[in-house]
Design an enzyme around this catalytic site. Sequence first.
Site, PDB file in Angstrom:
ATOM      1  N   HIS A  17       0.801  -1.231   0.000  1.00  0.00           N
ATOM      2  CA  HIS A  17       0.000   0.000   0.000  1.00  0.00           C
ATOM      3  C   HIS A  17       0.829   1.274   0.000  1.00  0.00           C
ATOM      4  O   HIS A  17       0.261   2.357   0.127  1.00  0.00           O
ATOM      5  CB  HIS A  17      -0.923   0.056   1.216  1.00  0.00           C
ATOM      6  CG  HIS A  17      -2.003  -0.970   1.213  1.00  0.00           C
ATOM      7  ND1 HIS A  17      -3.245  -0.757   0.668  1.00  0.00           N
ATOM      8  CD2 HIS A  17      -2.021  -2.227   1.699  1.00  0.00           C
ATOM      9  CE1 HIS A  17      -3.992  -1.828   0.825  1.00  0.00           C
ATOM     10  NE2 HIS A  17      -3.268  -2.742   1.446  1.00  0.00           N
ATOM     11  N   THR A  72      -8.382   6.772  -1.938  1.00  0.00           N
ATOM     12  CA  THR A  72      -9.743   6.246  -2.035  1.00  0.00           C
ATOM     13  C   THR A  72     -10.756   7.364  -1.803  1.00  0.00           C
ATOM     14  O   THR A  72     -11.895   7.272  -2.273  1.00  0.00           O
ATOM     15  CB  THR A  72      -9.982   5.102  -1.019  1.00  0.00           C
ATOM     16  OG1 THR A  72      -9.429   5.491   0.230  1.00  0.00           O
ATOM     17  CG2 THR A  72      -9.335   3.821  -1.481  1.00  0.00           C
ATOM     18  N   LYS A 111       1.217  14.427   0.459  1.00  0.00           N
ATOM     19  CA  LYS A 111      -0.167  14.718   0.056  1.00  0.00           C
ATOM     20  C   LYS A 111      -0.365  16.215  -0.195  1.00  0.00           C
ATOM     21  O   LYS A 111      -1.392  16.660  -0.670  1.00  0.00           O
ATOM     22  CB  LYS A 111      -1.140  14.223   1.118  1.00  0.00           C
ATOM     23  CG  LYS A 111      -1.120  12.693   1.262  1.00  0.00           C
ATOM     24  CD  LYS A 111      -2.072  12.224   2.335  1.00  0.00           C
ATOM     25  CE  LYS A 111      -1.971  10.739   2.630  1.00  0.00           C
ATOM     26  NZ  LYS A 111      -2.754   9.885   1.730  1.00  0.00           N
ATOM     27  N   LYS A 145     -14.579   8.313  -3.531  1.00  0.00           N
ATOM     28  CA  LYS A 145     -15.807   8.656  -2.800  1.00  0.00           C
ATOM     29  C   LYS A 145     -16.352   9.995  -3.296  1.00  0.00           C
ATOM     30  O   LYS A 145     -17.557  10.170  -3.485  1.00  0.00           O
ATOM     31  CB  LYS A 145     -15.511   8.745  -1.294  1.00  0.00           C
ATOM     32  CG  LYS A 145     -15.072   7.421  -0.699  1.00  0.00           C
ATOM     33  CD  LYS A 145     -14.402   7.566   0.669  1.00  0.00           C
ATOM     34  CE  LYS A 145     -13.679   6.281   1.017  1.00  0.00           C
ATOM     35  NZ  LYS A 145     -12.724   6.409   2.129  1.00  0.00           N
ATOM     36  N   LYS A 170      -7.690  14.181   4.052  1.00  0.00           N
ATOM     37  CA  LYS A 170      -6.889  12.959   4.105  1.00  0.00           C
ATOM     38  C   LYS A 170      -5.859  13.127   5.218  1.00  0.00           C
ATOM     39  O   LYS A 170      -5.688  14.240   5.725  1.00  0.00           O
ATOM     40  CB  LYS A 170      -6.182  12.680   2.776  1.00  0.00           C
ATOM     41  CG  LYS A 170      -5.478  13.924   2.190  1.00  0.00           C
ATOM     42  CD  LYS A 170      -4.959  13.674   0.802  1.00  0.00           C
ATOM     43  CE  LYS A 170      -5.984  13.774  -0.296  1.00  0.00           C
ATOM     44  NZ  LYS A 170      -6.375  12.527  -0.919  1.00  0.00           N
ATOM     45  N   ARG A 171      -5.191  12.032   5.592  1.00  0.00           N
ATOM     46  CA  ARG A 171      -4.125  12.146   6.600  1.00  0.00           C
ATOM     47  C   ARG A 171      -3.177  13.282   6.222  1.00  0.00           C
ATOM     48  O   ARG A 171      -2.960  13.546   5.041  1.00  0.00           O
ATOM     49  CB  ARG A 171      -3.302  10.849   6.634  1.00  0.00           C
ATOM     50  CG  ARG A 171      -3.682   9.886   7.695  1.00  0.00           C
ATOM     51  CD  ARG A 171      -2.780   8.664   7.709  1.00  0.00           C
ATOM     52  NE  ARG A 171      -2.454   8.159   6.400  1.00  0.00           N
ATOM     53  CZ  ARG A 171      -1.213   8.079   5.906  1.00  0.00           C
ATOM     54  NH1 ARG A 171      -0.173   8.485   6.618  1.00  0.00           N
ATOM     55  NH2 ARG A 171      -0.994   7.587   4.698  1.00  0.00           N
TER      56      ARG A 171
END
Length: 741
Positions: free
Chosen positions: A293, A583, A482, A587, A476-477
């Site tokens: 992952h 992910t 990111k 969504k 997100k985290r």
Amino acid sequence: MDKNKFLNYVKDLDFSGISVTEIYNKISNAAVSMLNLKRRECRYATYISIEYLVGNVFYNNLMALGVLEQVTEILEKKGVNINIFEEIEDAALGNGGLGRLAACFLDSAAAKGYPLYGYGIRYKYGLFKQVIEKGCQTEYPDDWQKYGDPWSIKKEEESRTIHFKDYDVKAVPYDMLIIGKRINALRLFEAEGEKAKEICEYLYPPDDTEQGKLLRIRQEYFLSAATIGELIDRHISKYNNILSFSKYNCIQLNDTHPVMAIAEFIRILTSIYNIGFDDAVKAAKKSFNYTNHTIMPEALECWDYKLIEQILPDIANVLIKLHNYSQAEWNNISCQKDEMNSMAIFYDNKFSMANTAVYIASSVNGVAEIHTEIIKKQLFSAANKYYPSKFKNVTNGVTHRRWLQLCNKELSALLDDSAGKWRDNIHLLKNFIVSDNNIKEFKKIKALKKRQLADYILKRQGIKIDSESIVYCHIKRLHEYKRQLMTAFAILCIYYDIKTGKLTDFYPSTFIFGGKAAAGYFRAKGIIKYINEIADMINNDAANDKIKVVFAENYNVSYAEKIIAGSDVSLQVSTAGMEASGTGNMKLMMNGAVTAGTMDGANIEIVQKAGKQNNYIFGATVEDIEKLVGTYCPVSFLEKNPKLKYVVNTLIDGTFSDKGKGWFEEIYNSLTKTIWHRADNYFVLYDLPAYVETLLKVNEDYKQKDKFAIKAINNIANSGYFSSDRTIAEYAKDIWKIDSV
Ligand code: 26V
């Protein structure tokens, strides 16, 4: 389940004088008592994961049972709004995507009738509660069981003892029922015993000290041994032949955390069933599969020999033997030395959990096409050369039951009208075509979901947002790759352009951030503070009516359900090559948000399916980044871009304050100086100009509301591929070889 019996029970409940928690427990207990876990009468798959980010189970389970609407009505008549159960804590036994994926997979498997059973740890405290105090993140324990855990059934009689060199612990299983066409279970083990408490006290204890690492190893072994012990006993009691294990069992290792299960399996076969090492390895090879992952080196687990040997000498021994065994195999096929080192199970006095998994697993998969290509070409290139057939891609997916039906019942109803039985067959979403009616109805629904979101934010955080503004979300985290920092800079660029009159026609916009930073990840915490400083300045500027910035406090599954349904733009801006899949992007797509993002992870497949013209792709690609490494100089880049320089300087010029913590200066240094990594390691500054352009383009396009709605409709119609129903069907067919029963 006998629905009528259950609904009558709820109707007959007397709510006078009882608390929300009691109502919750009574309804949940009644449902559980009427359900039967499906027996494993056939070949089945086992999912081992150290995280499950389940979220609120109440609504989801009632929906899965087909009684949510009726229960809502019955409660309404009794004067109880079903939303009051939102205050029941989410079961947050996970950090982010990996744990949420595990929860989506269990949901899809049950819904589609696949025998898939999850195994994990029943942490006492889930992912910490995030409180933002003066703009900074503080962590508080998340006591998720404080209202009870009525959806789980304790199976004391199925407990087993787990041995460490220094002490034993008892692993007590709790089954959380996973409801669908089949009833499967998520079995979470709790540790009992004098010394046991620490093992399942916290999710992800800090592992920067030796003590922390040992605890982490204990957790991983505890989960692995409890699971493998049970699977083997279950198999033996039915078939009495250990060598037929793989005929009926198949194990999916969710990342490297449960890789010790491989060593435990070989240990049991060799030392308890007296199987030769060679045969035990062959049996393991037929039983295990591994999903990778992340390619982030910090997250690829390597454990010191010394630590494993200290508490699990037999496991250390098995791993060393496995190392020698694999080296002999590679010598036989004349692998080169550097290839052997890169694949080695034991190297530099450490065990590589990823290499152990890759060597044993029959299937090694990445979670999006680009990610699978990267692990094949880079991370596991030697293994891919010698065992090419092991490597597969299985692009992630998310359950459309939680992420569309539950969180957006209005859009779901529109889809019922225009796409037929999409709830059962997600690919029917294709029937959601662009028509005048769909455009009109979609716009109405999005407006409603934005009002609901605005109400929720007001209730939860006391912040008022303009529900008619464009909602951009970056949820997100918190992690540098990111690039939440890049969004923060982009907002500042736009804000200053509005202030100086360079940008006059900006459509009012709300930027929502949500995410937690690991407790010891100081740079990420600094980024949270920086975002909150920006939010403070912008939101309190009386002359500004164009931009609002919200940092969603304690972002979790329940908050996500609201933000996702109410967003227009999904910000997915990781440095190309670094986000395995993502992910949240899926969504948001399902809920009709357009993606503004980089060519990374599943974004690539999203735009392939929904069309580039319906999304906003920008920034350096993996190939660009490869070329940039070594030549890119962020300092001269800033010199050439005075506007960017001005914005980046706010980290150090006193515009914002980190209250003397030194965070902002450290972030500034990370962008401009070579520290332990290259300056601007994540190419934040490099991609920033294109990002600002993109956000402005989205803003401009939004003004043509119908055209924008068409983009959204195209995204929804093409989102069927990203349902975890599709993903699970692929695992079931190509990897697990199990049937829907
Ligand atoms: C964890 C850590 C923790 C220590 C600091 C560095 C670091 C970097 C990455 C990670 C991620 C660990 C694994 C993980 O959660 N991966 C996520 O898995 C999702 C489901 O496949 C996927 O959608 C996300 O892209 C991926 O980041």
